[in-house]
Design an enzyme around this catalytic site. Structure first.
Site, PDB file in Angstrom:
ATOM      1  N   HIS A   1      35.187  32.277  38.211  1.00  0.00           N
ATOM      2  CA  HIS A   1      35.578  31.083  38.123  1.00  0.00           C
ATOM      3  C   HIS A   1      36.916  31.136  38.004  1.00  0.00           C
ATOM      4  O   HIS A   1      38.004  31.522  37.222  1.00  0.00           O
ATOM      5  CB  HIS A   1      35.187  30.542  36.623  1.00  0.00           C
ATOM      6  CG  HIS A   1      35.647  28.867  36.581  1.00  0.00           C
ATOM      7  ND1 HIS A   1      35.342  27.948  37.424  1.00  0.00           N
ATOM      8  CD2 HIS A   1      36.373  28.195  35.581  1.00  0.00           C
ATOM      9  CE1 HIS A   1      35.811  27.063  37.101  1.00  0.00           C
ATOM     10  NE2 HIS A   1      36.478  27.038  36.025  1.00  0.00           N
TER      11      HIS A   1
ATOM     12  N   SER B   1      39.642  24.281  38.776  1.00  0.00           N
ATOM     13  CA  SER B   1      38.487  23.844  37.704  1.00  0.00           C
ATOM     14  C   SER B   1      38.648  22.408  37.348  1.00  0.00           C
ATOM     15  O   SER B   1      38.769  21.590  38.459  1.00  0.00           O
ATOM     16  CB  SER B   1      38.507  24.766  36.543  1.00  0.00           C
ATOM     17  OG  SER B   1      37.524  24.559  35.618  1.00  0.00           O
TER      18      SER B   1
ATOM     19  N   ASP C   1      30.981  47.423  52.633  1.00  0.00           N
ATOM     20  CA  ASP C   1      32.164  47.702  51.831  1.00  0.00           C
ATOM     21  C   ASP C   1      32.133  47.140  50.630  1.00  0.00           C
ATOM     22  O   ASP C   1      33.121  47.002  49.650  1.00  0.00           O
ATOM     23  CB  ASP C   1      33.115  47.073  52.598  1.00  0.00           C
ATOM     24  CG  ASP C   1      32.963  45.647  52.962  1.00  0.00           C
ATOM     25  OD1 ASP C   1      32.041  45.178  52.403  1.00  0.00           O
ATOM     26  OD2 ASP C   1      33.676  44.754  53.395  1.00  0.00           O
TER      27      ASP C   1
ATOM     28  N   ASP D   1      31.249  32.054  41.281  1.00  0.00           N
ATOM     29  CA  ASP D   1      31.653  31.088  40.019  1.00  0.00           C
ATOM     30  C   ASP D   1      30.177  30.575  39.621  1.00  0.00           C
ATOM     31  O   ASP D   1      29.309  29.808  40.331  1.00  0.00           O
ATOM     32  CB  ASP D   1      32.395  29.900  40.854  1.00  0.00           C
ATOM     33  CG  ASP D   1      33.047  29.026  39.660  1.00  0.00           C
ATOM     34  OD1 ASP D   1      32.466  28.645  38.761  1.00  0.00           O
ATOM     35  OD2 ASP D   1      34.034  28.388  40.072  1.00  0.00           O
TER      36      ASP D   1
END
Length: 551
Positions: A478, A204, A290, A439
């Site tokens: 995130h 980040s 999956d 994210d």
């Protein structure tokens, strides 16, 4: 070199204080706790850093690291140095200083690790924990790394420091430059030599800091890992946060006060519908159904397939909700239709609580608690706008004119424009990008775009992979979390690349035992543009049954 303890024959003051220097020299492996503790204390008055105050505490061997450490994950003896340099009073009348925490192990492996920060910074990361982009992995300090973290030049997590021009510069780059210099000087004082290898790892805001180092200070680190890098936070991602907030707020139902309740724009059931529809469209693209979308580049989805033909029910979403999703995932635009930031990739991680926390929040009233508001709006008002606008209303953001108010600070703070990295490449530096496909604040599409530009300027993907590689994590929100294999040791992958020349074609990843969707599942994370494809036989829970293939 992997976890190798180095013996240093140099008879420096630091080593003399620790173990004494005789004819045969001294090894850190031979130091006893008493001598190490004495040296830790002496550092306060004898290290001699300019404009810096230090305090220290010695942590004895056998101390278990805090948090969710696994059984038996204990630390060796180490000295924790808390530093404060360049103290001053800002133009806003508040005290400022560049703060850092440096942990120096008694048994040093010759490596230095800088842990990146995040958010608005203002706090020090615990240097005994995992690397900030290798959550759940062994403590680097416990492995013998000297580890530093920084507060970015201000104290407290509010962005109100943006009222002081020097604090802005410190947060952008100066505090990190000074911290890296201070840490290396203290390491040399403590051990009698500079680190053999220096690494940076952050996610980040920490990812932005890593990219900043690769551009402004390319000689500082041998390897940089930039997770979910906030390279365009002041010029793009915050614009997207305001755009997304507006689009979701516009369709949110009204509360008892007649104002929108943001969190109710989509119920958890609605988000589950979207996630399941994304899986229906894209899951099989990796060779097996999956619950994960590994072939990210081939995933195409239109939320209109979920649109109600009549009244809203639990099995469909409204026309307004479809429109909001298209706007949000398409990315922000001005009235001329020009893109202001990358859109979001479609991924089933939209159902994760972390995705909601950023975009919608959980507040049941018209006072939102999404991180777009509690974090990004704070940064926009106080730091990203020049001059600051502390009372700015998020819903008043003008997508034609307000981005220009962010341009001046973006030129200082953002780290997306240098898409060549010529100096860092020339000195032999290695770079890893890691980004979660779900994210909701820094788009994985933006990282892919940067990587493609980097490749175009460095002879193509194959040539660029000689110094920079990109890894996408399906399902991950995130920096961590989500229906994903979000635990992986990227630091060790970087060490193997830098010190052994073993470039990572894949990084082994797993989901934790407590992952609500795929407990203990393993997968390889593949170097872009490859993805993890099922081999056709064997358990889908075992990553050994997947290989990295091109789309």
């Amino acid at each position: 070199m992997k976890n190798t303890h180095i013996a240093f024959p140099l008879c420096t003051l630091a080593l003399a204080l620790l173990a004494g220097c005789g004819g045969g020299g001294a090894s850190l492996l031979e130091l006893d706790a008493k001598a190490a503790e004495a040296a830790c204390t002496d550092m306060v008055t004898k290290a001699g850093l300019p404009a810096t105050t230090l305090s220290t505490r010695y942590v004895a061997a056998g101390t278990r690291r805090p948090g969710t450490a696994t059984t038996g994950d204990f630390l060796g003896g180490h000295c924790v140095v808390t530093g404060s340099r360049d103290a001053r009073t800002g133009v806003d009348g508040k005290p400022y200083a560049i703060g850092f925490e440096l942990s120096l192990p008694d048994r040093w492996n010759g490596r230095f690790l800088y842990l990146g920060g995040g958010g608005n910074d203002g706090t020090l990361r615990d240097t005994s924990l995992s690397s900030s982009i290798s959550i759940g992995t062994p403590s680097p300090l416990g492995q013998g790394y000297a580890v530093v973290s920084a507060d970015g030049g201000h104290q407290g997590t509010s962005a109100s420091f943006g009222a002081d021009p020097q604090a802005r510069i410190d947060h952008a780059y100066n505090a990190h430059d000074k911290t890296a210099q201070s840490a290396k000087a203290l390491i040399e004082w403590r051990y009698g030599k500079a680190p053999n290898y220096a690494y940076f790892s952050g996610c980040s805001g920490g990812g932005r800091q890593g990219m900043m180092f690769s551009q402004r200070f390319p000689s500082y680190f041998d390897g940089i890992t930039a997770g979910a890098p906030a390279m365009r936070v002041s010029s793009g991602a915050t614009v997207a946060a305001m755009w997304n907030n507006r689009k979701f707020n516009d369709i949110a139902p009204l509360g008892t006060d007649g104002k929108p309740v943001l969190s109710q724009a989509f119920s958890n059931s609605d988000l589950n519908l979207v996630a399941d529809a994304v899986l229906a469209a894209c899951d099989a693209g990796d060779g097996v159904v999956d619950g994960m979308v590994q072939n990210t580049q081939a995933c195409s989805f239109d939320p209109a397939v979920l649109q109600c033909t009549g009244a809203k029910t639990d099995s469909c979403i409204s026309t307004a909700q479809v429109g909001a999703l298209k706007d949000v995932f398409g990315g922000p635009k001005n009235t001329a239709g020009q893109a202001l930031y990358a859109g979001q990739p479609w991924d089933p991680g939209i159902r994760d609580a972390g995705w909601r926390a950023w975009t919608l929040g959980t507040s049941t009233t018209s006072t939102p608690n999404s991180r777009y508001i509690t974090l990004m709006l704070d940064a926009l008002r106080n730091e990203f706008f020049t001059p600051p606008d502390p009372t700015f209303d998020a819903l008043a953001f003008n997508f034609d004119t307000d981005p220009a108010r962010m341009a001046a600070f973006s030129a200082v703070y953002d780290s997306y424009s240098d898409d060549r990295l010529a100096a860092y490449k020339a000195r032999g530096g290695k770079l890893l990008f890691i980004h979660g496909m779900a994210d909701p604040i820094f788009s994985a599409k933006d990282t892919v775009d940067y990587y493609q530009r980097l490749a175009a300027n460095n002879g193509g993907i194959a040539a660029t992979q000689g110094f920079a590689r990109n890894f996408l994590v399906p399902g991950m929100a995130h920096c961590s979390g989500g229906p994903a294999t979000d635990t992986y040791d990227s630091l060790q992958a970087m060490v193997d690349w830098v010190e052994k020349g073993v470039a990572p074609d894949s990084i082994a990843a797993r989901a934790s035992a407590t992952n609500a969707t795929f407990p203990n599942r393993t997968r390889p994370l593949c170097a872009y543009p490859k993805f993890a494809k099922y081999k056709g036989t064997g358990s889908i829970e075992d990553g050994a049954n997947f290989s990295c293939e091109a789309s």
